[in-house]
Design a protein around this motif. Structure first.
Motif, PDB file in Angstrom:
ATOM      1  N   TYR A  98      32.980  22.056  47.753  1.00 25.62           N
ATOM      2  CA  TYR A  98      33.696  22.387  46.517  1.00 25.62           C
ATOM      3  C   TYR A  98      32.944  23.443  45.702  1.00 25.62           C
ATOM      4  O   TYR A  98      31.706  23.481  45.708  1.00 25.62           O
ATOM      5  CB  TYR A  98      33.900  21.116  45.677  1.00 25.62           C
ATOM      6  CG  TYR A  98      34.952  20.202  46.273  1.00 25.62           C
ATOM      7  CD1 TYR A  98      36.204  20.075  45.682  1.00 25.62           C
ATOM      8  CD2 TYR A  98      34.697  19.502  47.441  1.00 25.62           C
ATOM      9  CE1 TYR A  98      37.180  19.266  46.235  1.00 25.62           C
ATOM     10  CE2 TYR A  98      35.668  18.681  48.010  1.00 25.62           C
ATOM     11  CZ  TYR A  98      36.907  18.566  47.400  1.00 25.62           C
ATOM     12  OH  TYR A  98      37.880  17.765  47.966  1.00 25.62           O
ATOM     13  N   ILE A  99      33.724  24.293  45.036  1.00 28.44           N
ATOM     14  CA  ILE A  99      33.131  25.286  44.146  1.00 28.44           C
ATOM     15  C   ILE A  99      32.203  24.569  43.158  1.00 28.44           C
ATOM     16  O   ILE A  99      32.605  23.606  42.507  1.00 28.44           O
ATOM     17  CB  ILE A  99      34.212  26.056  43.354  1.00 28.44           C
ATOM     18  CG1 ILE A  99      35.218  26.731  44.284  1.00 28.44           C
ATOM     19  CG2 ILE A  99      33.565  27.065  42.408  1.00 28.44           C
ATOM     20  CD1 ILE A  99      34.678  27.889  45.069  1.00 28.44           C
ATOM     21  N   GLY A 100      30.972  25.036  43.072  1.00 26.15           N
ATOM     22  CA  GLY A 100      30.007  24.435  42.158  1.00 26.15           C
ATOM     23  C   GLY A 100      29.081  23.425  42.797  1.00 26.15           C
ATOM     24  O   GLY A 100      28.118  22.988  42.153  1.00 26.15           O
ATOM     25  N   VAL A 112      27.387  26.638  45.447  1.00 26.11           N
ATOM     26  CA  VAL A 112      28.576  27.253  46.030  1.00 26.11           C
ATOM     27  C   VAL A 112      29.353  28.012  44.960  1.00 26.11           C
ATOM     28  O   VAL A 112      29.629  27.479  43.882  1.00 26.11           O
ATOM     29  CB  VAL A 112      29.487  26.185  46.665  1.00 26.11           C
ATOM     30  CG1 VAL A 112      30.756  26.815  47.222  1.00 26.11           C
ATOM     31  CG2 VAL A 112      28.749  25.430  47.759  1.00 26.11           C
ATOM     32  N   THR A 113      29.713  29.268  45.261  1.00 28.19           N
ATOM     33  CA  THR A 113      30.373  30.111  44.264  1.00 28.19           C
ATOM     34  C   THR A 113      31.783  30.554  44.642  1.00 28.19           C
ATOM     35  O   THR A 113      32.648  30.705  43.787  1.00 28.19           O
ATOM     36  CB  THR A 113      29.561  31.392  44.020  1.00 28.19           C
ATOM     37  OG1 THR A 113      29.392  32.076  45.274  1.00 28.19           O
ATOM     38  CG2 THR A 113      28.205  31.071  43.424  1.00 28.19           C
ATOM     39  N   ARG A 164      27.928  17.482  42.571  1.00 25.72           N
ATOM     40  CA  ARG A 164      29.294  18.045  42.598  1.00 25.72           C
ATOM     41  C   ARG A 164      29.817  18.051  41.171  1.00 25.72           C
ATOM     42  O   ARG A 164      29.815  17.016  40.493  1.00 25.72           O
ATOM     43  CB  ARG A 164      30.199  17.225  43.512  1.00 25.72           C
ATOM     44  CG  ARG A 164      31.661  17.673  43.507  1.00 25.72           C
ATOM     45  CD  ARG A 164      32.390  17.181  44.738  1.00 25.72           C
ATOM     46  NE  ARG A 164      31.881  17.872  45.930  1.00 25.72           N
ATOM     47  CZ  ARG A 164      32.120  17.467  47.180  1.00 25.72           C
ATOM     48  NH1 ARG A 164      32.841  16.379  47.399  1.00 25.72           N
ATOM     49  NH2 ARG A 164      31.629  18.148  48.198  1.00 25.72           N
ATOM     50  N   VAL A 165      30.281  19.213  40.706  1.00 27.96           N
ATOM     51  CA  VAL A 165      30.703  19.335  39.306  1.00 27.96           C
ATOM     52  C   VAL A 165      32.210  19.156  39.126  1.00 27.96           C
ATOM     53  O   VAL A 165      32.669  18.927  38.012  1.00 27.96           O
ATOM     54  CB  VAL A 165      30.266  20.689  38.705  1.00 27.96           C
ATOM     55  CG1 VAL A 165      28.751  20.809  38.684  1.00 27.96           C
ATOM     56  CG2 VAL A 165      30.884  21.863  39.463  1.00 27.96           C
ATOM     57  N   ILE A 194      36.852  26.737  36.223  1.00 24.97           N
ATOM     58  CA  ILE A 194      35.583  26.317  36.823  1.00 24.97           C
ATOM     59  C   ILE A 194      34.513  27.347  36.484  1.00 24.97           C
ATOM     60  O   ILE A 194      34.544  28.479  36.961  1.00 24.97           O
ATOM     61  CB  ILE A 194      35.716  26.160  38.351  1.00 24.97           C
ATOM     62  CG1 ILE A 194      36.790  25.130  38.677  1.00 24.97           C
ATOM     63  CG2 ILE A 194      34.370  25.751  38.953  1.00 24.97           C
ATOM     64  CD1 ILE A 194      37.102  25.026  40.155  1.00 24.97           C
ATOM     65  N   GLU A 195      33.591  26.948  35.656  1.00 21.81           N
ATOM     66  CA  GLU A 195      32.551  27.861  35.168  1.00 21.81           C
ATOM     67  C   GLU A 195      31.709  28.427  36.313  1.00 21.81           C
ATOM     68  O   GLU A 195      31.257  29.570  36.270  1.00 21.81           O
ATOM     69  CB  GLU A 195      31.647  27.116  34.178  1.00 21.81           C
ATOM     70  CG  GLU A 195      30.564  27.965  33.545  1.00 21.81           C
ATOM     71  CD  GLU A 195      29.704  27.178  32.577  1.00 21.81           C
ATOM     72  OE1 GLU A 195      28.602  27.654  32.237  1.00 21.81           O
ATOM     73  OE2 GLU A 195      30.120  26.079  32.172  1.00 21.81           O
ATOM     74  N   GLU A 196      31.505  27.637  37.349  1.00 21.22           N
ATOM     75  CA  GLU A 196      30.614  28.022  38.439  1.00 21.22           C
ATOM     76  C   GLU A 196      31.244  29.002  39.415  1.00 21.22           C
ATOM     77  O   GLU A 196      30.565  29.521  40.308  1.00 21.22           O
ATOM     78  CB  GLU A 196      30.158  26.767  39.198  1.00 21.22           C
ATOM     79  CG  GLU A 196      29.285  25.836  38.385  1.00 21.22           C
ATOM     80  CD  GLU A 196      30.069  24.958  37.405  1.00 21.22           C
ATOM     81  OE1 GLU A 196      29.442  24.288  36.563  1.00 21.22           O
ATOM     82  OE2 GLU A 196      31.323  24.938  37.477  1.00 21.22           O
ATOM     83  N   LEU A 197      32.533  29.281  39.292  1.00 26.07           N
ATOM     84  CA  LEU A 197      33.209  30.230  40.174  1.00 26.07           C
ATOM     85  C   LEU A 197      32.585  31.622  40.038  1.00 26.07           C
ATOM     86  O   LEU A 197      32.211  32.047  38.949  1.00 26.07           O
ATOM     87  CB  LEU A 197      34.695  30.300  39.810  1.00 26.07           C
ATOM     88  CG  LEU A 197      35.593  31.172  40.699  1.00 26.07           C
ATOM     89  CD1 LEU A 197      35.699  30.614  42.102  1.00 26.07           C
ATOM     90  CD2 LEU A 197      36.977  31.317  40.060  1.00 26.07           C
TER      91      LEU A 197
END
Length: 213
Positions: A98-100, A112-113, A164-165, A194-197
């Motif tokens: 998952y993203i983040g 992960v971005t 995992r966020v 999603i901030e981590e994207l």
């Protein structure tokens, strides 16, 4: 937790495909260790900066399981790291990551971005014209990490899940939206939350939203 299968780095070099020369760093070579910095592995580089490189794309991962799938589908043995990835491991498919998501990799910490945006060089490098199209259709693109903590990585380092966020957007779902569902504006808006994207994905998704009206 999994042990990475290999560690690859490489600088751009001239490749000859279909009688034409192109600069590419897809031909990475195995190393026993490399320092992972915020920008990349030491000794690594990219040619197509629109698709690769930069802090949000410091580490390229390609799932180990896909190699047997593509080999069967195209009737041709594909051996790693022919997708130009730095690392691989079993059990880390796009549907499961998952993203983040954050991992410890050797002495480094990575996050992960985005899914990888494949370019035509993966088809050229493998001499399979339809490979790029199939990678996009399936979403089996591999993905990128940013570096939260720099450190040494070894060819047998473990990749250990830390955090995992969010649980809504796997790499596979994000790929489906980015490549195939480009008018699903609600999903795009949720993905953008999603901030981590990766910043590059955010910019491109925001451009899609501008078409809504």
């Amino acid at each position: 937790m999994a042990q990475i299968l290999y560690l690859n780095v490489g600088k751009p070099e001239l490749k000859t495909w279909d009688g034409k020369q192109e600069l590419s760093a897809i031909g990475k070579k195995g190393v026993t260790q490399a320092l992972l910095t915020k920008e990349s592995f030491q000794g690594d580089g990219v040619a197509a900066t629109e698709f690769h490189g930069g802090p949000d794309r410091a580490v390229c991962f390609y799932p180990a399981e896909h190699y047997s799938k593509w080999s069967v589908e195209f009737g041709k043995e594909l051996a790693p790291p022919t997708f130009g990835e730095n690392i691989s491991a079993p059990g880390m498919l796009e549907a499961d990551i998952y993203i983040g998501d954050t991992y410890k990799l050797g002495e480094a910490v990575i996050q992960v971005t985005q899914g990888r945006i494949p370019c035509s060089k993966i088809s050229k490098n493998n001499q399979i014209d339809r490979l790029l199209k199939r990678v996009v259709e399936t979403g089996y693109t591999g993905y990128f990490f940013r570096v939260l903590q720099e450190g040494m990585v070894y060819e047998d380092s473990e990749i250990i899940f830390l955090e995992r966020v969010q649980n809504n957007f796997s790499i596979l779902r994000a790929n489906e939206i980015y490549f195939l569902q480009r008018k699903d504006y609600q999903a795009i808006e949720e993905l953008l939350e999603i901030e981590e994207l990766a910043e590059d994905w955010k910019k491109n998704l925001e451009k899609l939203l501008m078409q809504k009206n």
